[in-house]
Design an enzyme around this catalytic site. Structure first.
Site, PDB file in Angstrom:
ATOM      1  N   ASP A 119       0.817  -1.218   0.000  1.00 35.28           N
ATOM      2  CA  ASP A 119       0.000   0.000   0.000  1.00 35.28           C
ATOM      3  C   ASP A 119       0.851   1.269   0.000  1.00 35.28           C
ATOM      4  O   ASP A 119       0.597   2.195   0.764  1.00 35.28           O
ATOM      5  CB  ASP A 119      -0.979  -0.024   1.196  1.00 35.28           C
ATOM      6  CG  ASP A 119      -1.986   1.110   1.120  1.00 35.28           C
ATOM      7  OD1 ASP A 119      -2.324   1.534  -0.006  1.00 35.28           O
ATOM      8  OD2 ASP A 119      -2.426   1.600   2.176  1.00 35.28           O
ATOM      9  N   TYR A 120       1.863   1.296  -0.872  1.00 35.61           N
ATOM     10  CA  TYR A 120       2.563   2.571  -1.101  1.00 35.61           C
ATOM     11  C   TYR A 120       1.595   3.506  -1.811  1.00 35.61           C
ATOM     12  O   TYR A 120       0.967   3.117  -2.798  1.00 35.61           O
ATOM     13  CB  TYR A 120       3.823   2.345  -1.944  1.00 35.61           C
ATOM     14  CG  TYR A 120       5.002   1.931  -1.087  1.00 35.61           C
ATOM     15  CD1 TYR A 120       5.828   2.885  -0.515  1.00 35.61           C
ATOM     16  CD2 TYR A 120       5.245   0.582  -0.820  1.00 35.61           C
ATOM     17  CE1 TYR A 120       6.889   2.512   0.302  1.00 35.61           C
ATOM     18  CE2 TYR A 120       6.301   0.204  -0.003  1.00 35.61           C
ATOM     19  CZ  TYR A 120       7.124   1.171   0.548  1.00 35.61           C
ATOM     20  OH  TYR A 120       8.165   0.806   1.356  1.00 35.61           O
ATOM     21  N   GLU A 121       1.455   4.714  -1.299  1.00 37.27           N
ATOM     22  CA  GLU A 121       0.445   5.631  -1.833  1.00 37.27           C
ATOM     23  C   GLU A 121       1.036   6.913  -2.404  1.00 37.27           C
ATOM     24  O   GLU A 121       0.322   7.732  -2.969  1.00 37.27           O
ATOM     25  CB  GLU A 121      -0.559   5.993  -0.736  1.00 37.27           C
ATOM     26  CG  GLU A 121      -1.186   4.772  -0.105  1.00 37.27           C
ATOM     27  CD  GLU A 121      -2.629   4.992   0.310  1.00 37.27           C
ATOM     28  OE1 GLU A 121      -3.009   6.139   0.519  1.00 37.27           O
ATOM     29  OE2 GLU A 121      -3.360   3.988   0.411  1.00 37.27           O
ATOM     30  N   LYS A 122       2.328   7.090  -2.208  1.00 39.92           N
ATOM     31  CA  LYS A 122       2.932   8.353  -2.629  1.00 39.92           C
ATOM     32  C   LYS A 122       4.224   8.044  -3.365  1.00 39.92           C
ATOM     33  O   LYS A 122       5.091   7.342  -2.838  1.00 39.92           O
ATOM     34  CB  LYS A 122       3.213   9.184  -1.372  1.00 39.92           C
ATOM     35  CG  LYS A 122       3.543  10.600  -1.651  1.00 39.92           C
ATOM     36  CD  LYS A 122       2.325  11.492  -1.639  1.00 39.92           C
ATOM     37  CE  LYS A 122       2.770  12.935  -1.855  1.00 39.92           C
ATOM     38  NZ  LYS A 122       1.902  13.723  -2.682  1.00 39.92           N
ATOM     39  N   GLN A 181      -8.555   0.789  -4.452  1.00 36.26           N
ATOM     40  CA  GLN A 181      -9.324   1.657  -3.546  1.00 36.26           C
ATOM     41  C   GLN A 181     -10.359   2.447  -4.351  1.00 36.26           C
ATOM     42  O   GLN A 181     -10.185   3.630  -4.625  1.00 36.26           O
ATOM     43  CB  GLN A 181      -8.373   2.588  -2.796  1.00 36.26           C
ATOM     44  CG  GLN A 181      -7.303   1.833  -2.004  1.00 36.26           C
ATOM     45  CD  GLN A 181      -6.313   2.780  -1.337  1.00 36.26           C
ATOM     46  OE1 GLN A 181      -6.689   3.791  -0.751  1.00 36.26           O
ATOM     47  NE2 GLN A 181      -5.024   2.452  -1.439  1.00 36.26           N
TER      48      GLN A 181
END
Ligand code: NAG
Ligand code: NAG
Ligand code: NAG
Length: 273
Positions: A119-122, A181
């Protein structure tokens, strides 16, 4: 079934979350982070930062009580307190993979983990995430090869589609589910959710892609979500699972885990579980 738990730091527990027999129920501990307490990157050395109530003993207890429960650790997440967690290209990708493998091996044993979620989001601007697919793909491959884990999932959202498509293209053989998501796409009707699902199904694999719901959050809310699941089935998509964010929100919502219950009822009603 996928349920994120432990991200807010609130004293959540597994015990109150309804788990139905016949459902492959994955709790996703949120999060293990490649960072020290101040949020500084540790070159692949991950530490657990999920709620302290989610102890190794409590994982063992829920798994003993419900043999259909699996527990995953999600890597990264949005932030550690107020510090945003970013992917960075390590100078030595092989060392990063080796550090990540060693640092996850011990909590995997201590917490009886079955898998990891990504869940790397950036990501850095200027497309400087050239080693993301390699590092994460190699890490999952190694953890599976050494039988440290048996399940791996990824959690892209609309702004991170590109690096995750790259990862999925090269390593889909070791990725079991895609926890896209959908709530970040903020589609508010079943028809628009269906259109969105079609787009994500082309980017990833429709049979690994799970519809998702954010409790008291963004995107479609209430029973419209279940109308969406039926619509997906009517249009030939097999709903092979549901991802919910999160047990923390559900425990605060005082609705007796309505979405967890009804999602599992839907899955048991279909033959896809
Ligand atoms: C991105 O990578 C390129 C080529 O490797 C490099 O020249 C550039 O400085 C990097 N940009 C950033 C913001 O790190
Ligand atoms: C691990 O990798 C080795 C070498 O590629 C291979 O022979 C072996 O079958 C793999 N084991 C598993 C469990 O995937
Ligand atoms: C499951 O099936 C029962 C019996 O047909 C139905 O009453 C119920 O509404 C269904 N639940 C869901 C969530 O689809």
């Amino acid at each position: 079934m996928m349920e994120y738990i432990g991200a807010t730091g609130a004293p959540v527990t597994f015990d109150l979350v309804p788990v139905e027999e016949g459902i492959d129920f994955h709790f996703i501990l949120s999060f293990a982070i490649d960072a020290d307490l101040s949020g500084n990157a540790q070159n692949g050395k991950f530490s657990p930062y999920w709620a302290e109530t989610l102890t190794p003993d409590s994982v063992a207890a829920i798994k003993a009580r419900r043999s259909n429960v699996k527990v995953l650790a999600s890597l990264a997440g949005w932030s550690l307190r107020d510090k945003v967690i970013r992917w960075y290209d390590p100078t030595d990708p092989h060392l990063w993979v080796s550090n990540a493998f060693s640092s996850l091996k011990s909590p995997a044993t201590t917490y009886h983990l079955d898998g990891i979620d990504i869940d790397y989001e950036k990501f850095p601007t200027q497309r400087n995430y050239t080693t993301f697919a390699f590092c994460i793909g190699q890490l999952i491959t190694l953890l599976k090869n050494q039988s440290v884990i048996s399940v791996a999932t990824i959690a892209p959202y609309h702004l991170t589609a590109v690096p995750y498509i790259e990862l999925f293209k090269d390593y889909n053989n070791v990725i079991d589910y895609v926890n896209h998501q959908f709530y970040t796409d903020k589609v508010l009707t079943p028809l628009r959710y269906l259109e969105d699902f079609k787009i994500r199904a082309l980017q990833f694999d429709k049979n690994k892609l799970l519809p998702s719901y954010e409790v008291n959050g963004r995107g479609i809310q209430g029973d419209e979500f279940f109308a969406t699941l039926s619509l997906l089935e009517q249009h030939g998509f097999e709903v092979n699972g549901v991802m919910i964010f999160s047990a923390d929100a559900s425990s605060a919502a005082a609705n007796n885990y309505y979405y967890e219950r009804k999602s599992q009822e839907f899955l048991l009603n279909t033959t896809n579980v």
